[in-house]
Design a protein around this motif. Structure first.
Motif, short mmCIF file in Angstrom:
data_model
loop_
_atom_site.label_atom_id
_atom_site.label_comp_id
_atom_site.label_asym_id
_atom_site.label_seq_id
_atom_site.Cartn_x
_atom_site.Cartn_y
_atom_site.Cartn_z
N SER A 88 -85.64 -59.07 38.50
CA SER A 88 -85.92 -59.12 39.94
C SER A 88 -84.61 -59.36 40.69
O SER A 88 -83.68 -59.98 40.18
CB SER A 88 -86.93 -60.21 40.27
OG SER A 88 -86.34 -61.49 40.21
N ARG A 89 -84.51 -58.87 41.88
CA ARG A 89 -83.27 -59.00 42.65
C ARG A 89 -82.92 -60.47 42.91
O ARG A 89 -81.76 -60.81 43.08
CB ARG A 89 -83.40 -58.26 43.99
CG ARG A 89 -83.60 -56.77 43.86
CD ARG A 89 -82.55 -56.04 43.06
NE ARG A 89 -81.20 -56.28 43.49
CZ ARG A 89 -80.12 -56.10 42.73
NH1 ARG A 89 -80.25 -55.65 41.51
NH2 ARG A 89 -78.93 -56.34 43.19
N ARG A 90 -83.90 -61.34 42.97
CA ARG A 90 -83.62 -62.75 43.26
C ARG A 90 -82.80 -63.42 42.17
O ARG A 90 -82.08 -64.37 42.43
CB ARG A 90 -84.94 -63.53 43.43
CG ARG A 90 -85.73 -63.10 44.63
CD ARG A 90 -87.02 -63.83 44.68
NE ARG A 90 -87.83 -63.38 43.55
CZ ARG A 90 -89.00 -63.87 43.23
NH1 ARG A 90 -89.53 -64.83 43.92
NH2 ARG A 90 -89.68 -63.41 42.20
N TRP A 97 -88.46 -61.61 35.26
CA TRP A 97 -87.87 -62.45 36.31
C TRP A 97 -86.40 -62.09 36.51
O TRP A 97 -85.94 -61.95 37.63
CB TRP A 97 -88.02 -63.93 35.96
CG TRP A 97 -87.13 -64.80 36.78
CD1 TRP A 97 -86.03 -65.47 36.37
CD2 TRP A 97 -87.23 -65.08 38.19
NE1 TRP A 97 -85.44 -66.14 37.41
CE2 TRP A 97 -86.16 -65.91 38.54
CE3 TRP A 97 -88.12 -64.68 39.18
CZ2 TRP A 97 -85.96 -66.37 39.83
CZ3 TRP A 97 -87.91 -65.15 40.48
CH2 TRP A 97 -86.85 -65.98 40.78
#
Length: 143
Positions: free
Chosen positions: A26-28, A23
């Motif tokens: 991830s770019r988020r 997680w």
């Protein structure tokens, strides 16, 4: 107050440490500088102690298994206009000895004396004890 304080938080939606790592990669979940961020509704009242070397200890399935150093706290205003706290974390995640925790909401403070020790970097995890034994040790303060 002076000194250091840590936070402990349930890692909701993650079954294991590898899920959190995926997680955060991830770019988020990343800032432009590559540091992962976790956004929460409450702002720590003990901000100075947390920023004096504190870490966020992650709970997976009822046990603390990992931690990340807290680098900064940043204000985030959501689309709903509510102020939130973005906890900026060090990208390096350290595995810890297993320490049982009952479910709770939000986050809690954790004193350095009560924080589980880091595992040596070459170890991929803590040796598991049977759940009954682990719970009994936690009940008497030995785990």
């Amino acid at each position: 107050m002076t000194g250091t304080i840590h936070l402990v938080k349930l890692c909701v939606g993650a079954e294991q440490v590898e899920d959190l790592i995926a997680w955060q990669e991830s770019r988020r979940a990343l800032r432009e500088d590559g540091c992962p961020v976790h956004v929460t509704r409450m702002w720590p009242k003990r901000e100075a102690e947390l920023l004096a070397g504190g870490s966020l200890y992650w709970v997976f399935k009822g046990a603390i298994l990992a931690r990340q150093r807290v680098r900064a706290l940043e204000e985030r205003i959501g689309d709903d206009g509510i102020r939130r706290c973005a906890i900026v974390l060090d990208p390096e995640l350290a595995l810890t000895t297993s320490a049982l925790r009952r479910p709770f909401q939000g986050w809690r403070y954790l004193t350095p004396a009560d924080a589980p020790r880091d595992l040596p970097k070459q170890r991929k995890g803590d040796d598991s004890l049977p759940p009954e034994l682990s719970a009994a040790l936690a009940d008497i303060g030995l785990r």
